[in-house]
Scaffold this active site. Sequence first.
Site, PDB file in Angstrom:
ATOM      1  N   THR A  60      38.967  25.956  40.151  1.00 22.47           N
ATOM      2  CA  THR A  60      39.039  27.418  40.291  1.00 22.47           C
ATOM      3  C   THR A  60      38.235  27.844  41.513  1.00 22.47           C
ATOM      4  O   THR A  60      37.013  27.726  41.541  1.00 22.47           O
ATOM      5  CB  THR A  60      38.493  28.104  39.026  1.00 22.47           C
ATOM      6  OG1 THR A  60      39.383  27.848  37.951  1.00 22.47           O
ATOM      7  CG2 THR A  60      38.383  29.606  39.234  1.00 22.47           C
ATOM      8  N   LYS A 101      45.051  33.160  39.435  1.00 21.94           N
ATOM      9  CA  LYS A 101      43.947  32.832  38.518  1.00 21.94           C
ATOM     10  C   LYS A 101      42.894  33.935  38.545  1.00 21.94           C
ATOM     11  O   LYS A 101      42.339  34.304  37.509  1.00 21.94           O
ATOM     12  CB  LYS A 101      43.321  31.490  38.925  1.00 21.94           C
ATOM     13  CG  LYS A 101      42.126  31.048  38.073  1.00 21.94           C
ATOM     14  CD  LYS A 101      42.547  30.408  36.750  1.00 21.94           C
ATOM     15  CE  LYS A 101      41.388  30.187  35.794  1.00 21.94           C
ATOM     16  NZ  LYS A 101      40.627  28.979  36.041  1.00 21.94           N
ATOM     17  N   LYS A 109      30.688  35.174  37.027  1.00 24.57           N
ATOM     18  CA  LYS A 109      30.890  34.567  38.342  1.00 24.57           C
ATOM     19  C   LYS A 109      32.290  34.876  38.873  1.00 24.57           C
ATOM     20  O   LYS A 109      32.467  35.242  40.040  1.00 24.57           O
ATOM     21  CB  LYS A 109      30.697  33.046  38.241  1.00 24.57           C
ATOM     22  CG  LYS A 109      30.546  32.329  39.553  1.00 24.57           C
ATOM     23  CD  LYS A 109      30.480  30.806  39.356  1.00 24.57           C
ATOM     24  CE  LYS A 109      31.773  30.297  38.734  1.00 24.57           C
ATOM     25  NZ  LYS A 109      31.841  28.827  38.593  1.00 24.57           N
TER      26      LYS A 109
END
Lengths: 290, 290, 290, 290
Positions: free
Chosen positions: B95, B170, B238
């Site tokens: 990611t 994502k 995050k």
Amino acid sequence: MEVGFIGLGIMGSRMAANLQKSGYQLTVYNRTPGKANDLVAQGAVEVQTAAEAARRGEVVITMLSTPQVVEETALSADGFLDAMQPNSIWIDCSTVNPTFSRQMAMEANRRGIRFLDAPVAGSKVPAERGELTILVGGDEPDVEVCRGIFEAVGQRTIHAGGHGMGSALKMVFNLLLGSSMVAFSEGMVLGEALGLEQARLFDILSNAIVIAPFVFGKRGKIENENYDADFPLQWMQKDLQLASVSAYEQGVPLPAVNVIKEVYAQAIRDGLGEQDFSAIYAYFRRGLKV
Amino acid sequence: MEVGFIGLGIMGSRMAANLQKSGYQLTVYNRTPGKANDLVAQGAVEVQTAAEAARRGEVVITMLSTPQVVEETALSADGFLDAMQPNSIWIDCSTVNPTFSRQMAMEANRRGIRFLDAPVAGSKVPAERGELTILVGGDEPDVEVCRGIFEAVGQRTIHAGGHGMGSALKMVFNLLLGSSMVAFSEGMVLGEALGLEQARLFDILSNAIVIAPFVFGKRGKIENENYDADFPLQWMQKDLQLASVSAYEQGVPLPAVNVIKEVYAQAIRDGLGEQDFSAIYAYFRRGLKV
Amino acid sequence: MEVGFIGLGIMGSRMAANLQKSGYQLTVYNRTPGKANDLVAQGAVEVQTAAEAARRGEVVITMLSTPQVVEETALSADGFLDAMQPNSIWIDCSTVNPTFSRQMAMEANRRGIRFLDAPVAGSKVPAERGELTILVGGDEPDVEVCRGIFEAVGQRTIHAGGHGMGSALKMVFNLLLGSSMVAFSEGMVLGEALGLEQARLFDILSNAIVIAPFVFGKRGKIENENYDADFPLQWMQKDLQLASVSAYEQGVPLPAVNVIKEVYAQAIRDGLGEQDFSAIYAYFRRGLKV
Amino acid sequence: MEVGFIGLGIMGSRMAANLQKSGYQLTVYNRTPGKANDLVAQGAVEVQTAAEAARRGEVVITMLSTPQVVEETALSADGFLDAMQPNSIWIDCSTVNPTFSRQMAMEANRRGIRFLDAPVAGSKVPAERGELTILVGGDEPDVEVCRGIFEAVGQRTIHAGGHGMGSALKMVFNLLLGSSMVAFSEGMVLGEALGLEQARLFDILSNAIVIAPFVFGKRGKIENENYDADFPLQWMQKDLQLASVSAYEQGVPLPAVNVIKEVYAQAIRDGLGEQDFSAIYAYFRRGLKV
């Protein structure tokens, strides 16, 4: 069963028509005249005061715009509450805050009248089709007595709890609708800014579980850039303000909702207040360099 | 097909195992040794450097923690990218942000290597069951070549667009997850403060379309007040920070996300960082007078 | 000049004492008895109802806690407004919203009574020393008549405009105090996290023009970590909520204030409500890894 | 004393001119030629590379736009850092983040060069008049050596602490400026919506201590609705984004700043980016029904 119906606006007139179709005998009243013609043609009796509408009913239904109007119609000198039959039931379908619903319940109870707060989820088309969801607060036996009524206007009845809980649930629903619409808009616009196409994103999200499903019902408005109001943006802002005030009273911090309601306020300032609340997506889209 | 697999953490080890079950021949590498034993027992070859893992594969898959680690593993003096076969494909499942994915695509392309960014939606259990959703960015022919791989580790492959679009998608998914979880929490806690019961609210919302369906998968954690992490709250913060920075780069204002990420930051400050991100509900619930 | 003084709390009792020192003849009333002893010892007459206090005065001053209390004291069956002399002046020093002040002005005017809204800026110590700032709304001639009174209790009188403008200005002041205290706290805590020392930062900022000067008056509380309330944090949150509601009524979006009021709400939730509002700095400081 | 000066933009050119007036012998370099003519006419030597400018100086000053430009100018193959004399001092006046300043200090130190981060508070006019405030991080003896330089360009030198503390302090200053300007704007616009006049409010606030004094320096721009940039709004947004990222790195939640930076982002989206940051008031004022 004899039903008094007070308030024949966009929602009320359609709900009344469905009651009539299900065989209820209606006595109807609307402040502005001329809204009852279709109902009268089908056998309803139109009367000149709310009190008259209330006098004959075993059940009295109100579908009015604000707490202030409900209070005046029910409790002023010629209000309908004092005209109701002993032990009859007042169903208030108006969208109000839970505290107000509890006050109305108290006013009714001390006159020997039973009370249900029963705001509805759903807008014009579901009202017409009898497919509303009824969010009810009050005593179980009273809900049972009214079940036929709820089934005539809606396809689902949720008994949320005691007096005021129907209104509380409506507030939660609208908070979630308003917040989810902004979450969706921020996600979409970021995705589009990064190069993902709108239609593709819609397709992808439709099959995911990451956003509230109601937004897909807004796809037509968004793709046609035509935000005719099912539920006007300025009403959403009003309901989020209401939630903010209720949260303040309860001592519950709501940082996200309090920012989100200001985003709607900014959109109203920029001229989008009378469009559907999904137009908040169009507001965010202005940030997009195309 | 020969596959090099780099990164055998919680996700990577499970994905590699599913590839093996589907008949792929694996050469595996993990920085910390001892993670490959089960795979080796089933026929995988373990090697001592990322470059060795890359050398034999027609496809090389990376599943690493951060862009920094990906960059170092790929591009440092003994990085794997220079060891890859001409015209082979690097699939980065880590990611990362879309800009970084595009940089890696460029680095690969100028070495004659093809590239796909392919982060996954889903956590430990779906990884184990081969039920991930693969979000892919890159060229269609390359996606086709790798379709068998994606089907071995996931149940759904979404080809979102060119290089970086998998990572972009994502980012949108996680923005929606993080925002929806806060919307849900604020709605629930307001409802509870107003007198609605948690379990009753959950039941009602489960049948409505006003909130993202994934939250119902969190019901067990919430009702048991046991927030073992499927996806830690600090990772969510995050990712929202990452979305905030990307939006800044694109010139897109995101008022709600920027407040919501600070709510997660406050929850981390108060000790909830290693719990599941659904523990943000527990953070809000502290505001409840019970 | 004969003055009726209603409301002898922390602020009112000190203001009344200063009026007395300046030679005004007081008739005083407080709902809870026993607050007037010192004033009586100096020549004031204590009476048993607000109406009696109002009967003799050329001017009647109220210093009460909320709009609800003001309304009841003034307008209930035995309220003081009907007891006032024709053409006398009611000065309401209570902190209320501008709309409410305008309503009171109307109620007064139609009884032939003149009205000034005159909330004060400053807390206990300035009240004691006669160093308050008086924020006045109403007609200029009425302000002139009362100038001696304002000079007895304060060192500065600001005639902000017509009825309600005193209350409007008070709302602006408190919005600025509440927002600036949060801006200061975020700046300080970020600086401290980056390695700057608290005392050094305070010194530096004291000579800069980048923050509202009132915060330096809070330095003692902050350095001693002793937040005895001059102005309780929960009152600040109440006033910011009031500003939020007024802004909603005016159609003015206030994104920052709406987030900031929720920060105060979070601090209240965490137990800081009865401390001075500068304790919001202590709330932020919890985020500091020391 | 021989000084190398690198970067002759709006700020740098004025600072260099003041150094010259104070008797410093300058060797100057600017990436874009033609900026040094006035300085050369007064005796400065213009050179063709940053390295040449650095070679002769006992002190080298950089005043560049971003960390990226500083890094490239100092550390690239033909960067100036390797050209500096042993034990000379590099003063970086550019606005950068504290972490970056610490990295530059390390790079300098291991080459036997001393380092000060010394961003300035103040814009064009103070730069011209030598009235800047210098915010310095580094070792005390190095600050002492450079005191004459700081006094030539500014009227106040604040030694905030070790390496990076000058940059940290600059970040705090700009956070306070950006937040206070929004607090002021929200307070003003609410006051105006409630009926208070702009000029009257300005007068009143000028004598109060409830808002940062620098805003009164913006009164001319606001009253003339002419927001020529002393400090462009988009730079303020950039600095608030920088503060947001630093706070994230430090684990410090900053809910207000994170919303405020999005308000600036919205103003940029609506076309105000190149105006002075005080134009955020004009952005808020759009909410005013006049």
